[in-house]
Design a protein around this motif. Structure first.
Motif, PDB file in Angstrom:
ATOM      1  N   SER A   1      -4.025  -3.944   2.157  1.00 46.76           N
ATOM      2  CA  SER A   1      -2.791  -4.720   2.280  1.00 46.76           C
ATOM      3  C   SER A   1      -2.706  -5.317   3.677  1.00 46.76           C
ATOM      4  CB  SER A   1      -1.559  -3.843   2.009  1.00 46.76           C
ATOM      5  OG  SER A   1      -1.449  -2.824   2.994  1.00 46.76           O
ATOM      6  N   VAL A   2      -1.808  -6.280   3.825  1.00 42.86           N
ATOM      7  CA  VAL A   2      -1.596  -6.905   5.129  1.00 42.86           C
ATOM      8  C   VAL A   2      -1.012  -5.896   6.112  1.00 42.86           C
ATOM      9  CG1 VAL A   2      -0.396  -8.758   6.346  1.00 42.86           C
ATOM     10  CG2 VAL A   2      -1.276  -9.153   4.040  1.00 42.86           C
ATOM     11  N   GLN A   3      -0.163  -5.000   5.617  1.00 41.86           N
ATOM     12  CA  GLN A   3       0.424  -3.978   6.482  1.00 41.86           C
ATOM     13  C   GLN A   3      -0.649  -3.072   7.085  1.00 41.86           C
ATOM     14  OE1 GLN A   3       1.468  -4.765   3.487  1.00 41.86           O
ATOM     15  NE2 GLN A   3       3.574  -5.499   3.745  1.00 41.86           N
TER      16      GLN A   3
ATOM     17  N   VAL B   1      -4.663  -3.249  13.734  1.00 46.04           N
ATOM     18  CA  VAL B   1      -4.709  -4.090  14.925  1.00 46.04           C
ATOM     19  C   VAL B   1      -3.837  -3.509  16.031  1.00 46.04           C
ATOM     20  CG1 VAL B   1      -4.144  -6.372  15.846  1.00 46.04           C
ATOM     21  CG2 VAL B   1      -5.305  -6.177  13.650  1.00 46.04           C
ATOM     22  N   THR B   2      -2.654  -3.032  15.658  1.00 43.59           N
ATOM     23  CA  THR B   2      -1.711  -2.515  16.649  1.00 43.59           C
ATOM     24  C   THR B   2      -1.894  -1.027  16.935  1.00 43.59           C
ATOM     25  OG1 THR B   2      -0.074  -2.127  14.891  1.00 43.59           O
ATOM     26  CG2 THR B   2      -0.011  -4.254  16.042  1.00 43.59           C
ATOM     27  N   CYS B   3      -2.856  -0.393  16.216  1.00 43.18           N
ATOM     28  CA  CYS B   3      -3.135   1.042  16.405  1.00 43.18           C
ATOM     29  C   CYS B   3      -1.895   1.887  16.168  1.00 43.18           C
ATOM     30  CB  CYS B   3      -3.697   1.310  17.805  1.00 43.18           C
ATOM     31  SG  CYS B   3      -5.254   0.470  18.138  1.00 43.18           S
ATOM     32  N   LYS B   4      -1.124   1.520  15.154  1.00 48.27           N
ATOM     33  CA  LYS B   4       0.076   2.280  14.805  1.00 48.27           C
ATOM     34  C   LYS B   4      -0.144   3.032  13.516  1.00 48.27           C
ATOM     35  CE  LYS B   4       3.483  -0.741  17.057  1.00 48.27           C
ATOM     36  NZ  LYS B   4       4.686  -1.584  16.842  1.00 48.27           N
ATOM     37  N   GLN B   5       0.434   4.233  13.451  1.00 46.00           N
ATOM     38  CA  GLN B   5       0.371   5.042  12.248  1.00 46.00           C
ATOM     39  C   GLN B   5       1.772   5.248  11.706  1.00 46.00           C
ATOM     40  OE1 GLN B   5      -1.683   8.672  13.180  1.00 46.00           O
ATOM     41  NE2 GLN B   5      -3.667   7.808  12.613  1.00 46.00           N
ATOM     42  N   GLU B   6       1.868   5.175  10.374  1.00 44.42           N
ATOM     43  CA  GLU B   6       3.167   5.403   9.750  1.00 44.42           C
ATOM     44  C   GLU B   6       3.502   6.884   9.813  1.00 44.42           C
ATOM     45  OE1 GLU B   6       5.478   4.414   5.545  1.00 44.42           O
ATOM     46  OE2 GLU B   6       3.384   3.886   5.828  1.00 44.42           O
TER      47      GLU B   6
ATOM     48  N   GLY C   1     -14.769 -11.407   1.301  1.00 50.46           N
ATOM     49  CA  GLY C   1     -14.371 -10.178   1.983  1.00 50.46           C
ATOM     50  C   GLY C   1     -12.888  -9.898   1.833  1.00 50.46           C
ATOM     51  N   ALA C   2     -12.059 -10.939   1.948  1.00 48.99           N
ATOM     52  CA  ALA C   2     -10.623 -10.771   1.747  1.00 48.99           C
ATOM     53  C   ALA C   2     -10.323 -10.373   0.314  1.00 48.99           C
ATOM     54  CB  ALA C   2      -9.893 -12.073   2.103  1.00 48.99           C
ATOM     55  N   TRP C   3     -11.012 -10.997  -0.634  1.00 51.85           N
ATOM     56  CA  TRP C   3     -10.810 -10.664  -2.047  1.00 51.85           C
ATOM     57  C   TRP C   3     -11.187  -9.206  -2.317  1.00 51.85           C
ATOM     58  CZ3 TRP C   3     -13.073 -14.051  -6.602  1.00 51.85           C
ATOM     59  CH2 TRP C   3     -12.508 -13.608  -7.813  1.00 51.85           C
ATOM     60  N   ALA C   4     -12.340  -8.788  -1.807  1.00 47.83           N
ATOM     61  CA  ALA C   4     -12.778  -7.407  -2.009  1.00 47.83           C
ATOM     62  C   ALA C   4     -11.826  -6.420  -1.334  1.00 47.83           C
ATOM     63  CB  ALA C   4     -14.198  -7.233  -1.466  1.00 47.83           C
ATOM     64  N   TYR C   5     -11.296  -6.797  -0.176  1.00 50.32           N
ATOM     65  CA  TYR C   5     -10.380  -5.912   0.548  1.00 50.32           C
ATOM     66  C   TYR C   5      -9.118  -5.649  -0.266  1.00 50.32           C
ATOM     67  CZ  TYR C   5      -6.976  -4.442   4.062  1.00 50.32           C
ATOM     68  OH  TYR C   5      -5.989  -3.769   4.747  1.00 50.32           O
TER      69      TYR C   5
END
Length: 265
Positions: free
Chosen positions: A235-237, A243-248, A225-229
Motif C-alpha cells: 500500500s501507499v501507506q 521512507v519516513t522510518c515510522k512504525q505504527e 514493479g508497482a503492479w506486483a507490489y
C-alpha cells in the motif's frame, strides 16, 4: 581495466538479484528447491524454442539476411510464449505441491504461500534468464579487445548489464502478477504479462539504439514493479512508513514505564 568492467557489470546485472536471494531465499530450504526447479523449467522452455528456431534456419535461405532476421524475431516471439507456458505449468505443479504440503503438515496448512511461491519462481526465471543472456558478454569484457574501436557503442557492456538487471526484476514481477492472475482467474492480467514480455523482447531488437530500448524497458519495469507490489498486498501507506522510518504503534504492547509495581503492605 577489463577486470573493473567485468566486476562492475556483474554487480550491476546481478546485484539486486543476489541481495534478494541472500536475504529472502537462501535461508529457507523449501524456497531454494522452488528456485532450482524454476530455473530448470525456464531452461527447458528456452531449449524447445532454440530447437524450433534451429530447424527453421536449416529449412530457410541462409544467405538472405532479411529472412534470417525475420526468423530471429519469430524465434524470440515463440520463446516468450513458451516461457509463459512453462510458467503456467510450473504454477500448476506448485499448486499441487502446495496441496500435498498442507496435507502432511500438522496444522493442515502449507508452510509456504502461493504468493511466496510466485515470488521465488519469478526470481528463478529472472536469474537464469539473466545469466543465460549476459554470461558470454561478461566473458568478453575480460578482454582482449576494445569496445567501440570499429564504430560500435563504447557503452555496450554497461547497457547490457543494466538490461540484464531489468530483465531479472521483470521476471520476478511477472511471476507475482502471473500467479495471482491464475489464482483469481484474471484473463486480462495474464494477457498483460504475456504482452509486456513480448514487448520487452521486441524492444531489444532496437539495439544498439539503447535510448529506444533501455528507457522503455525500464518504464515497463517500474510499472510492473508497482503492479506486483500492490498485488502482493502493498500500500501507499507502507511506502510512506518505509521512507519516513515510522512504525505504527501496536495497541497490544504495554510500555514498561506504565507498569506499576504492586503496593507494599
Amino acid at each position: 581495466m577489463s577486470a573493473a568492467v567485468f566486476f562492475g557489470c556483474t554487480f550491476i546485472a546481478f546485484g539486486p538479484a543476489f541481495a534478494l536471494l541472500l536475504f529472502t531465499v537462501a535461508g529457507d530450504p523449501l524456497r531454494v528447491i522452488i528456485l532450482v526447479a524454476g530455473c530448470f523449467f525456464w531452461l527447458v522452455s528456452v531449449l524447445l524454442s532454440s530447437l524450433l528456431w534451429f530447424i527453421a534456419v536449416q529449412l530457410s535461405d541462409k544467405e538472405n539476411p532479411r529472412v534470417q532476421h525475420g526468423l530471429l524475431m519469430m524465434g524470440a516471439g515463440i520463446s516468450v510464449l513458451l516461457q509463459e507456458a512453462f510458467r503456467f505449468a510450473y504454477y500448476k505443479l506448485l499448486k499441487k505441491a502446495d496441496q500435498g504440503l498442507a496435507t502432511i503438515s500438522e496444522d493442515g496448512r502449507s508452510p509456504i504461500s502461493i504468493g511466496q511461491m510466485a515470488y521465488v519462481s519469478g526470481l528463478a526465471f529472472g536469474v537464469i534468464s539473466g545469466a543465460f543472456s549476459v554470461i558470454n558478454i561478461l566473458a568478453d569484457s575480460l578482454g582482449p579487445g576494445v569496445v567501440g574501436i570499429h564504430g560500435g557503442s563504447p557503452y555496450f557492456f554497461l547497457t547490457s548489464a543494466f538490461l540484464t538487471m531489468a530483465i531479472v526484476l521483470l521476471h520476478t514481477f511477472w511471476g507475482v502478477v502471473f500467479f495471482d492472475a491464475c489464482e483469481k482467474r484474471k484473463g486480462l492480467a495474464l494477457a498483460a504479462v504475456v504482452l509486456s514480455h513480448a514487448l520487452t523482447s521486441g524492444l531489444t531488437f532496437l539495439n544498439p539504439w539503447y535510448q529506444g530500448s533501455l528507457l522503455p524497458i525500464y518504464g515497463i519495469t517500474v510499472a510492473m514493479g508497482a503492479w506486483a507490489y500492490f498485488t502482493a498486498g502493498g500500500s501507499v501507506q507502507n511506502i510512506w512508513r518505509c521512507v519516513t522510518c515510522k512504525q505504527e504503534p501496536d495497541p497490544h504492547i504495554l510500555v514498561y514505564s506504565a507498569l506499576q509495581p504492586p503496593a507494599e503492605d
